[in-house]
Design an enzyme around this catalytic site. Structure first.
Site, PDB file in Angstrom:
ATOM      1  N   GLY A   1       3.322  -3.541  -3.947  1.00 31.33           N
ATOM      2  CA  GLY A   1       3.270  -3.706  -5.391  1.00 31.33           C
ATOM      3  C   GLY A   1       3.613  -2.379  -6.064  1.00 31.33           C
ATOM      4  O   GLY A   1       4.672  -2.209  -6.666  1.00 31.33           O
ATOM      5  N   ARG A   2       2.699  -1.433  -5.898  1.00 34.93           N
ATOM      6  CA  ARG A   2       2.857  -0.133  -6.551  1.00 34.93           C
ATOM      7  C   ARG A   2       4.206   0.521  -6.253  1.00 34.93           C
ATOM      8  O   ARG A   2       4.875   1.023  -7.159  1.00 34.93           O
ATOM      9  CB  ARG A   2       1.739   0.806  -6.077  1.00 34.93           C
ATOM     10  CG  ARG A   2       1.701   2.141  -6.822  1.00 34.93           C
ATOM     11  CD  ARG A   2       0.727   3.104  -6.138  1.00 34.93           C
ATOM     12  NE  ARG A   2      -0.550   2.483  -5.851  1.00 34.93           N
ATOM     13  CZ  ARG A   2      -1.587   2.474  -6.686  1.00 34.93           C
ATOM     14  NH1 ARG A   2      -1.507   3.090  -7.842  1.00 34.93           N
ATOM     15  NH2 ARG A   2      -2.708   1.872  -6.336  1.00 34.93           N
TER      16      ARG A   2
ATOM     17  N   TYR B   1       0.005  -1.293 -12.169  1.00 33.23           N
ATOM     18  CA  TYR B   1      -1.399  -1.305 -12.584  1.00 33.23           C
ATOM     19  C   TYR B   1      -1.573  -0.637 -13.952  1.00 33.23           C
ATOM     20  O   TYR B   1      -2.562   0.041 -14.200  1.00 33.23           O
ATOM     21  CB  TYR B   1      -2.286  -0.663 -11.487  1.00 33.23           C
ATOM     22  CG  TYR B   1      -2.089  -1.327 -10.150  1.00 33.23           C
ATOM     23  CD1 TYR B   1      -2.590  -2.600  -9.927  1.00 33.23           C
ATOM     24  CD2 TYR B   1      -1.345  -0.715  -9.134  1.00 33.23           C
ATOM     25  CE1 TYR B   1      -2.383  -3.245  -8.710  1.00 33.23           C
ATOM     26  CE2 TYR B   1      -1.127  -1.357  -7.916  1.00 33.23           C
ATOM     27  CZ  TYR B   1      -1.649  -2.619  -7.715  1.00 33.23           C
ATOM     28  OH  TYR B   1      -1.436  -3.258  -6.515  1.00 33.23           O
TER      29      TYR B   1
ATOM     30  N   ARG C   1      -6.004   3.606 -15.556  1.00 34.93           N
ATOM     31  CA  ARG C   1      -6.072   4.283 -14.258  1.00 34.93           C
ATOM     32  C   ARG C   1      -6.784   5.640 -14.295  1.00 34.93           C
ATOM     33  O   ARG C   1      -7.617   5.900 -13.427  1.00 34.93           O
ATOM     34  CB  ARG C   1      -4.674   4.430 -13.641  1.00 34.93           C
ATOM     35  CG  ARG C   1      -4.013   3.067 -13.333  1.00 34.93           C
ATOM     36  CD  ARG C   1      -2.731   3.215 -12.541  1.00 34.93           C
ATOM     37  NE  ARG C   1      -2.988   3.717 -11.216  1.00 34.93           N
ATOM     38  CZ  ARG C   1      -2.846   4.971 -10.836  1.00 34.93           C
ATOM     39  NH1 ARG C   1      -2.356   5.872 -11.661  1.00 34.93           N
ATOM     40  NH2 ARG C   1      -3.155   5.333  -9.611  1.00 34.93           N
TER      41      ARG C   1
ATOM     42  N   GLU D   1       4.141  -6.653   1.432  1.00 38.16           N
ATOM     43  CA  GLU D   1       3.542  -7.044   0.137  1.00 38.16           C
ATOM     44  C   GLU D   1       3.337  -5.832  -0.756  1.00 38.16           C
ATOM     45  O   GLU D   1       2.258  -5.638  -1.302  1.00 38.16           O
ATOM     46  CB  GLU D   1       2.172  -7.686   0.384  1.00 38.16           C
ATOM     47  CG  GLU D   1       2.170  -8.860   1.309  1.00 38.16           C
ATOM     48  CD  GLU D   1       0.771  -9.238   1.784  1.00 38.16           C
ATOM     49  OE1 GLU D   1      -0.206  -8.555   1.415  1.00 38.16           O
ATOM     50  OE2 GLU D   1       0.662 -10.207   2.534  1.00 38.16           O
TER      51      GLU D   1
ATOM     52  N   TYR E   1      -9.855   5.368 -11.901  1.00 46.12           N
ATOM     53  CA  TYR E   1      -9.634   5.943 -10.568  1.00 46.12           C
ATOM     54  C   TYR E   1      -9.494   7.465 -10.610  1.00 46.12           C
ATOM     55  O   TYR E   1      -9.062   8.054  -9.621  1.00 46.12           O
ATOM     56  CB  TYR E   1      -8.348   5.387  -9.947  1.00 46.12           C
ATOM     57  CG  TYR E   1      -8.211   3.887  -9.909  1.00 46.12           C
ATOM     58  CD1 TYR E   1      -9.060   3.105  -9.125  1.00 46.12           C
ATOM     59  CD2 TYR E   1      -7.211   3.244 -10.626  1.00 46.12           C
ATOM     60  CE1 TYR E   1      -8.901   1.731  -9.067  1.00 46.12           C
ATOM     61  CE2 TYR E   1      -7.041   1.874 -10.574  1.00 46.12           C
ATOM     62  CZ  TYR E   1      -7.897   1.122  -9.792  1.00 46.12           C
ATOM     63  OH  TYR E   1      -7.726  -0.239  -9.731  1.00 46.12           O
TER      64      TYR E   1
ATOM     65  N   GLY F   1       0.768  -1.246   0.000  1.00 46.20           N
ATOM     66  CA  GLY F   1       0.000   0.000   0.000  1.00 46.20           C
ATOM     67  C   GLY F   1       0.789   1.281   0.000  1.00 46.20           C
ATOM     68  O   GLY F   1       0.195   2.360  -0.084  1.00 46.20           O
TER      69      GLY F   1
ATOM     70  N   CYS G   1     -13.823   5.481 -28.484  1.00 51.26           N
ATOM     71  CA  CYS G   1     -15.122   6.167 -28.506  1.00 51.26           C
ATOM     72  C   CYS G   1     -15.778   6.172 -27.138  1.00 51.26           C
ATOM     73  O   CYS G   1     -16.793   5.507 -26.917  1.00 51.26           O
ATOM     74  CB  CYS G   1     -16.049   5.477 -29.494  1.00 51.26           C
ATOM     75  SG  CYS G   1     -15.316   5.347 -31.107  1.00 51.26           S
ATOM     76  N   GLU G   2     -15.170   6.868 -26.191  1.00 52.13           N
ATOM     77  CA  GLU G   2     -15.706   7.001 -24.835  1.00 52.13           C
ATOM     78  C   GLU G   2     -15.164   8.313 -24.315  1.00 52.13           C
ATOM     79  O   GLU G   2     -13.961   8.553 -24.438  1.00 52.13           O
ATOM     80  CB  GLU G   2     -15.134   5.918 -23.895  1.00 52.13           C
ATOM     81  CG  GLU G   2     -15.495   4.526 -24.234  1.00 52.13           C
ATOM     82  CD  GLU G   2     -16.313   3.848 -23.144  1.00 52.13           C
ATOM     83  OE1 GLU G   2     -16.579   4.482 -22.102  1.00 52.13           O
ATOM     84  OE2 GLU G   2     -16.685   2.700 -23.369  1.00 52.13           O
TER      85      GLU G   2
HETATM   86  C1  LIG Z   1      -3.089  -5.309  -3.933  1.00 55.96           C
HETATM   87  C2  LIG Z   1      -2.541  -5.871  -2.681  1.00 55.96           C
HETATM   88  C3  LIG Z   1      -1.239  -5.550  -2.295  1.00 55.96           C
HETATM   89  C4  LIG Z   1      -0.376  -4.561  -3.029  1.00 55.96           C
HETATM   90  O1  LIG Z   1      -0.898  -3.263  -2.951  1.00 55.96           O
HETATM   91  P1  LIG Z   1      -0.021  -2.017  -3.429  1.00 55.96           P
HETATM   92  O2  LIG Z   1      -0.850  -0.836  -3.124  1.00 55.96           O
HETATM   93  O3  LIG Z   1       0.237  -2.177  -4.885  1.00 55.96           O
HETATM   94  O4  LIG Z   1       1.244  -2.045  -2.640  1.00 55.96           O
HETATM   95  C5  LIG Z   1      -0.743  -6.178  -1.169  1.00 55.96           C
HETATM   96  N1  LIG Z   1      -1.472  -7.056  -0.443  1.00 55.96           N
HETATM   97  C6  LIG Z   1      -2.739  -7.371  -0.793  1.00 55.96           C
HETATM   98  C7  LIG Z   1      -3.496  -8.350   0.026  1.00 55.96           C
HETATM   99  C8  LIG Z   1      -3.321  -6.791  -1.918  1.00 55.96           C
HETATM  100  O5  LIG Z   1      -4.578  -7.094  -2.249  1.00 55.96           O
END
Ligand SMILES: *Cc1c(COP(=O)(O)O)cnc(C)c1O
Length: 434
Positions: free
Chosen positions: A290-291, A387, A327, A288, A331, A238, A358-359
């Site tokens: 990702g982003r 993403y 995105r 965990e 969002y 997150g 076309c949107e």
């Molecule tokens: C999507 C997700 C992440 C990664 O989230 P980021 O905002 O990309 O860091 C980690 N853990 C879980 C359970 C997720 O669903």
């Protein structure tokens, strides 16, 4: 910090002129910086250096096989959300044994695939899932390692579609009910209680919600360790990235110039706030993200089709669209957009930067100021490494874009642009229509 910057008038990724990539591989094309990903991983490790850490990169942010292999080589495991992602880990030559499997609806086939490949743990979101896990594990003569996802009911102050830690969304088990869920889990013959998990949302730009969530859950985690001998606490992902000043934020000077109370979250600040709260637990800590790992390590290259001047409104029509990068449409998110060839002698233009779909939602930027540009010139949408490609679609029968990875002064095509034949290969006209 990242490795995209102008060298003279030309935007570079590491030591590669991005115009060379666009010319060779066409557009729209995603370009990733291997060095930026490695830096992000190293900063996260250093930021929480006092802990026994296991970084499980959330590959739903960017699951290209080269990206997966790169993180595996750096020592990461993976946070996986589908059987397809498990297979990506294997296909990339990485190890499922350092990876966790999350998600609210794992199928029996996905569970079996994870077990057969020695998954580190399942992150469980409900009591019916415990039953299913035990059932599948029993059938295979195995024990399923599990951690239950607790929902700490913390407001992450992020976009409604990416907040996950409030009690009114579908994720996890409320903290008040979690103890009973662990007792229930302990009674299943084919489950092994291994950890506890939480994840409160995405694109968080302050440490405060993370701190609040860890403070709330830590006493329960300590209790679980004493009672069930759990070994790890996953605090999810997150961590947010900089979208608005994306290019400038590649330089240390930009960070130094931000007032302390407005500085976006860094892995150093995140680590400093959380390490003292986590260390006393004496557990392995899983992250965990990702982003954060890939977001600022990628750009989407696109080419100008037309500058359409209207009454009171200009439209810069580009060859990338919402199918390539959803995105902004999904969002309402901001991406900085910069020319690959910067020419400060040109007049400024204010335009909506739009794709050809076309949107009316197919719009990357509204009333954006940018240098005057003409047909055939290239642009980069910054901070598109997370993403981006993984959410791309074929809407309007537009092929999935190409992906390139830069490494120093060289670059490799890591995913060729899809062809029409590939797009339609599985489609059939039934006999009754012939
Ligand atoms: C999507 C997700 C992440 C990664 O989230 P980021 O905002 O990309 O860091 C980690 N853990 C879980 C359970 C997720 O669903």
């Amino acid at each position: 910090m990242h490795h995209f910057r102008y060298v003279g008038p030309n935007l570079h990724c590491e030591s590669v002129d991005l115009a060379a990539v666009a010319s060779l591989h066409g557009t729209p094309t995603y370009v990733y910086s291997a060095a930026t990903m490695a830096d992000n991983y190293a900063r996260l490790q250093r930021g929480l250096a006092g802990l026994d850490l296991q970084v499980c990169y959330a590959m739903k942010a960017n699951s290209n096989l080269a990206v997966v292999r790169h993180f595996a080589n750096l020592g990461a495991g993976f946070d996986l959300v589908s059987g397809g992602e498990i297979r990506r880990v294997i296909a990339a030559g990485a190890d499922v044994k350092r990876s966790v499997f999350a998600g609210v609806g794992k199928s029996e086939a996905e569970i079996a695939l994870a077990l057969e490949n020695g998954i580190f743990a399942f992150h469980v979101e409900s009591e019916p899932e415990l039953k299913r896990l035990s059932h599948v594990a029993g059938r295979l003569g195995l024990k399923a390692p599990v951690a239950i996802r607790v929902n700490p009911d913390v407001d992450a102050h992020t976009h409604a579609k990416i907040t996950t830690g409030k009690s009114d969304n579908k994720f996890g088990i409320p903290l008040a009910a979690a103890a009973a869920a662990y007792e229930a889990a302990a009674r299943y013959p084919h489950l092994e209680l291994k950890g506890v998990q939480m994840h409160i949302g995405s694109q968080l730009t302050s440490a405060a919600p993370f701190v609040e969530a860890v403070r709330k859950v830590a006493p329960f985690v300590a209790e679980l360790k004493a009672r069930h001998g759990i070994q790890y606490f996953s605090i999810g992902g997150g961590m947010g990235i900089v979208y608005r000043d994306a290019l400038a934020s590649g330089q240390a000077a930009w960070w130094d110039a931000q007032p302390a109370d407005q500085r976006p979250l860094t892995p150093e600040a995140y680590g400093a706030a959380l390490t003292p709260l986590l260390q006393p637990l004496g557990l392995t800590i899983l992250l965990e993200h990702g982003r954060f790992m890939v977001g600022n390590a990628g750009v989407l290259l696109t080419r100008v089709e037309h500058l359409k001047r209207g009454a009171g409104k200009n439209f810069l029509v580009v060859d990338a669209a919402m199918n390539d990068l959803v995105r902004p449409a999904m969002y309402e998110s901001y991406h900085e957009i910069v020319p690959l060839h910067r020419d400060t002698s040109r007049r400024a233009l204010v335009a909506d930067i739009v794709g050809p779909i076309c949107e009316s939602g197919d719009c990357f930027a509204k009333d954006r100021q940018i240098q005057e540009l003409g047909e055939g010139e290239f642009l980069a949408l910054m901070s598109a490494g997370a993403y981006g490609y993984t959410m791309a679609s074929r809407y309007n029968t537009r092929a999935l874009p190409a992906e390139v990875m830069v490494h120093g002064s060289s670059f490799d095509l890591v995913n060729a642009r899809e062809t029409f034949e590939q797009m339609t290969a599985q489609e059939r006209i039934p006999a009754f229509l012939r």
